[in-house]
Write an enzyme that holds these catalytic residues in place. Structure first.
Site, PDB file in Angstrom:
ATOM      1  N   CYS A 186       0.871  -1.176   0.000  1.00 21.38           N
ATOM      2  CA  CYS A 186       0.000   0.000   0.000  1.00 21.38           C
ATOM      3  C   CYS A 186       0.907   1.224   0.000  1.00 21.38           C
ATOM      4  CB  CYS A 186      -1.004  -0.009   1.146  1.00 21.38           C
ATOM      5  SG  CYS A 186      -0.330   0.185   2.794  1.00 21.38           S
ATOM      6  N   CYS A 217      -4.585   1.145  -3.722  1.00 19.53           N
ATOM      7  CA  CYS A 217      -3.928   2.456  -3.755  1.00 19.53           C
ATOM      8  C   CYS A 217      -3.771   2.986  -5.171  1.00 19.53           C
ATOM      9  CB  CYS A 217      -2.592   2.411  -3.016  1.00 19.53           C
ATOM     10  SG  CYS A 217      -1.565   0.984  -3.374  1.00 19.53           S
ATOM     11  N   CYS A 223       0.506   2.868  -6.107  1.00 14.88           N
ATOM     12  CA  CYS A 223       1.217   1.602  -5.922  1.00 14.88           C
ATOM     13  C   CYS A 223       1.895   1.229  -7.230  1.00 14.88           C
ATOM     14  CB  CYS A 223       0.266   0.483  -5.503  1.00 14.88           C
ATOM     15  SG  CYS A 223      -0.185   0.542  -3.774  1.00 14.88           S
TER      16      CYS A 223
END
Length: 143
Positions: free
Chosen positions: A12, A86, A90
């Site tokens: 994350c 995310c 990410c």
């Protein structure tokens, strides 16, 4: 020669809540069946105290965990990478199996919301452990 355990990385942004909880559940539910780690694209440097508190309710201690960058995890081949929702924050990390669980960041949620995210992570990690533990690493992701 010992059989290699499937390697899973939970990712994350800050590596302070969702991916830390997933790592904790992965280490517990996947003990002896998976090798797990977590990291963040922009690590905060600490684990959210609420994540530590709410994981303790499940008997999992995150107090010694720390927020890590992707570079700290190492370049070894990964069998699965799981992002926590995310989006573009990410980065792409190569793995045989890539999943995105699209979980809300519990950091700003009330206690019930935080627990709901934690419990969803527990269920998803449990399913992932069962899936990966049934397949040799070379077959993870259908390869």
């Amino acid at each position: 020669m010992a059989e290699r355990l499937p390697r899973v990385l939970f990712v994350c942004v800050e590596n302070s809540c969702r991916s830390q909880m997933a790592e904790g559940f992965g280490r517990t539910l996947g003990a002896g069946r998976l090798s797990v780690a977590s990291a963040g694209s922009r690590p905060s440097g600490q684990v959210n105290p609420r994540a530590v508190h709410f994981m303790r309710e499940k008997g999992i201690d995150l107090a010694a965990h720390r927020s890590k960058s992707l570079a700290e995890v190492g370049p070894d081949a990964l069998d699965a990478v799981v992002t926590m929702g995310c989006g573009d924050a990410c980065p792409w990390v190569p793995a045989r199996l890539r999943l995105d669980w699209a979980l809300p960041d519990p950091g700003e949620l009330d206690d019930a919301g935080f627990r709901a995210v934690r419990d969803r992570i527990e269920a998803l990690v449990g399913r992932l452990v069962r899936t990966l533990a049934m397949q040799p690493p070379e077959e993870v992701g259908g390869r």
